[in-house]
Design a protein around this motif. Structure first.
Motif, mmCIF file in Angstrom:
data_model
loop_
_atom_site.group_PDB
_atom_site.id
_atom_site.type_symbol
_atom_site.label_atom_id
_atom_site.label_comp_id
_atom_site.label_asym_id
_atom_site.label_seq_id
_atom_site.Cartn_x
_atom_site.Cartn_y
_atom_site.Cartn_z
ATOM 1 N N GLY A 1 -40.725 112.165 32.205
ATOM 2 C CA GLY A 1 -40.533 113.620 31.782
ATOM 3 C C GLY A 1 -41.892 114.168 31.141
ATOM 4 N N ARG A 2 -41.850 115.262 31.369
ATOM 5 C CA ARG A 2 -42.954 116.326 30.640
ATOM 6 C C ARG A 2 -41.997 117.582 30.282
ATOM 7 N N SER A 3 -41.817 117.628 29.147
ATOM 8 C CA SER A 3 -40.979 119.205 28.980
ATOM 9 C C SER A 3 -42.020 120.183 28.820
ATOM 10 N N ASN B 1 -39.505 114.758 48.194
ATOM 11 C CA ASN B 1 -39.146 115.958 47.979
ATOM 12 C C ASN B 1 -39.471 116.726 46.675
ATOM 13 N N PRO B 2 -40.775 117.518 46.432
ATOM 14 C CA PRO B 2 -40.859 117.809 45.314
ATOM 15 C C PRO B 2 -40.231 118.705 44.467
ATOM 16 N N SER B 3 -39.069 119.243 44.753
ATOM 17 C CA SER B 3 -38.271 119.926 44.019
ATOM 18 C C SER B 3 -36.607 119.495 44.359
ATOM 19 N N GLY B 4 -36.386 118.422 44.212
ATOM 20 C CA GLY B 4 -35.114 117.991 44.607
ATOM 21 C C GLY B 4 -34.679 116.416 44.721
ATOM 22 N N THR B 5 -33.840 115.996 45.466
ATOM 23 C CA THR B 5 -33.495 114.530 45.717
ATOM 24 C C THR B 5 -34.017 114.308 46.952
ATOM 25 N N SER C 1 -44.837 120.805 34.182
ATOM 26 C CA SER C 1 -43.739 120.168 33.659
ATOM 27 C C SER C 1 -43.170 119.517 34.646
ATOM 28 N N VAL C 2 -42.347 118.409 34.103
ATOM 29 C CA VAL C 2 -41.686 117.667 35.334
ATOM 30 C C VAL C 2 -40.383 116.663 34.701
ATOM 31 N N MET C 3 -39.386 116.750 35.269
ATOM 32 C CA MET C 3 -38.271 115.793 34.842
ATOM 33 C C MET C 3 -37.891 115.119 36.253
ATOM 34 N N ALA C 4 -37.902 113.920 36.231
ATOM 35 C CA ALA C 4 -37.856 112.908 37.539
ATOM 36 C C ALA C 4 -37.067 111.790 37.049
ATOM 37 N N THR C 5 -36.257 111.333 37.845
ATOM 38 C CA THR C 5 -35.358 110.175 37.761
ATOM 39 C C THR C 5 -35.474 109.312 39.179
ATOM 40 N N ASP D 1 -34.950 111.841 42.117
ATOM 41 C CA ASP D 1 -34.543 113.270 41.811
ATOM 42 C C ASP D 1 -35.462 113.882 41.059
ATOM 43 N N ILE D 2 -36.336 114.876 41.560
ATOM 44 C CA ILE D 2 -37.368 115.514 41.069
ATOM 45 C C ILE D 2 -37.353 117.117 40.694
#
Length: 350
Positions: free
Chosen positions: A97-99, A204-208, A110-114, A132-133
């Motif tokens: 994560g980077r809020s 997928n740069p913006s999704g799953t 920013s990025v939130m990835a699992t 999931d990004i």
């Protein structure tokens, strides 16, 4: 900063990390020791002779932490994370994560990835990496360039994720992690994993991104607002398929149809006009050319309507020809009757 020692195979060159990337007061926890013992249990007696102790300076093994990758914003650097849930028969879950979009520099993104993953460890199977990004990069590249399970021919636990440089990343995992990286490439078990300059196609740069198949068995409708690609990751239309579509039936909604050809005020081109058009353009009037089809493709509904228009025009031509033929036949019959009458009159005169 303390030195710790790992039992690893000869040829592993793990990176030295900076003080800013190191947490103090750490020791190998029992889980790491169990992982080493389990790793050794897969080796043959001869391979155990190749084990030796090497020094490694690393961050503390913990479930949460942060690390900074130097380098530049145009490069993705390999970072190794461990599937420490493997020995517990559980999936490892890693969150990056980077809020703050201004972290490290203004508008850096920013990025939130699992990541949910389970490595194969030399063919044990059931391996996968699901990602999931969600990210935003106002003035720089996306943060995640790819990932790879590197345990296909080893008993290791490492998953490598390529992360963009010039950024600090925070991580949290359900199992302790010790991120391994340098500011260039990464060598593990004698294999070099270089940096990347582009995002891999599977990301997928913006999704799953799912590593395995997906079945949707719900009875209600599923909704997709934007473009969907099958066989392509860059769809230009609502549904873009790079390949062959097989269907038992296709329904196409159209506005209008070609029956206007049969209207009394429709001007049917003469066959001479059609011939002249073919000679000049090498295709029928109102039908796209070969070059146009290659460049733009065809609209199935539209081309069907145009082809029907040509069929209906051909039908009118056939009807016209039938009328001419019938008129000629009638004329021939009349001429025959006249000739027969003249022959009878000649006979009488003789």
């Amino acid at each position: 900063m303390k030195n710790i020692f790992f039992l690893i195979k000869v040829g592993i060159l793990l990176p030295t990390l900076t003080q800013a990337q190191v947490n103090e007061n750490f020791d190998l926890d029992k889980r790491s020791q169990d992982s080493i013992a389990f790793h050794q249990s897969f080796m043959t007696d001869s391979s155990l002779n190749n084990i030796k102790t090497v020094s490694l300076r690393s961050t503390a093994t913990s479930n949460s932490g942060s690390f900074t990758i130097a380098g530049d914003q145009n490069t993705y650097y390999p970072v190794a994370f461990s599937d420490n849930g493997w020995n517990s028969n559980e999936v490892t879950i890693l969150e990056l994560g980077r809020s703050n979009v201004h972290g490290d520099s203004q508008w850096n993104g920013s990025v939130m990835a699992t990541f949910k993953f389970h490595v194969t460890r030399w063919g044990h199977g059931s391996n996968f990496v699901d990602a999931d990004i969600k990210q935003d990069q106002p003035s720089a590249k996306y943060f995640i360039g790819g990932w790879q399970d590197i345990t296909g021919t080893s008993n290791g636990l490492y998953l490598i994720i390529w992360l963009r440089g010039a950024a600090t990343y925070n991580y949290h995992s359900n199992y302790p992690q010790t991120p391994l990286f340098t500011n260039t490439s990464l060598t593990i078990e004698g294999i070099l994993y270089p940096s990347k300059n582009q995002i891999e196609n599977y990301v997928n740069p913006s999704g799953t991104s799912l590593a395995r198949n997906m079945w949707v068995t719900g009875s209600q409708s599923n909704y997709f607002k934007s473009n969907v690609g099958i066989g392509t990751n860059n769809p230009k239309k609502l549904l873009d398929v790079a390949g062959t579509i097989h269907a038992q039936n296709i329904e196409v909604d159209l506005i209008g149809w070609s029956d206007f050809v049969f209207d009394t005020d429709y001007k049917l081109p003469s066959l001479k006009e059609v011939e002249d058009h073919i000679k000049e353009h090498k295709h029928l009037p109102n039908i796209p050319s070969e070059i146009q089809v290659k460049e733009e493709g065809i609209n199935i509904g539209e081309i069907q309507a145009k082809l029907l228009q040509k069929i209906e025009e051909l039908t009118l031509y056939v009807i016209q020809q039938e009328k001419r033929i019938q008129a000629q036949e009638n004329s021939s019959l009349e001429q025959k009757e006249v000739i027969e009458k003249l022959q009878e009159q000649l006979k009488k005169l003789q």
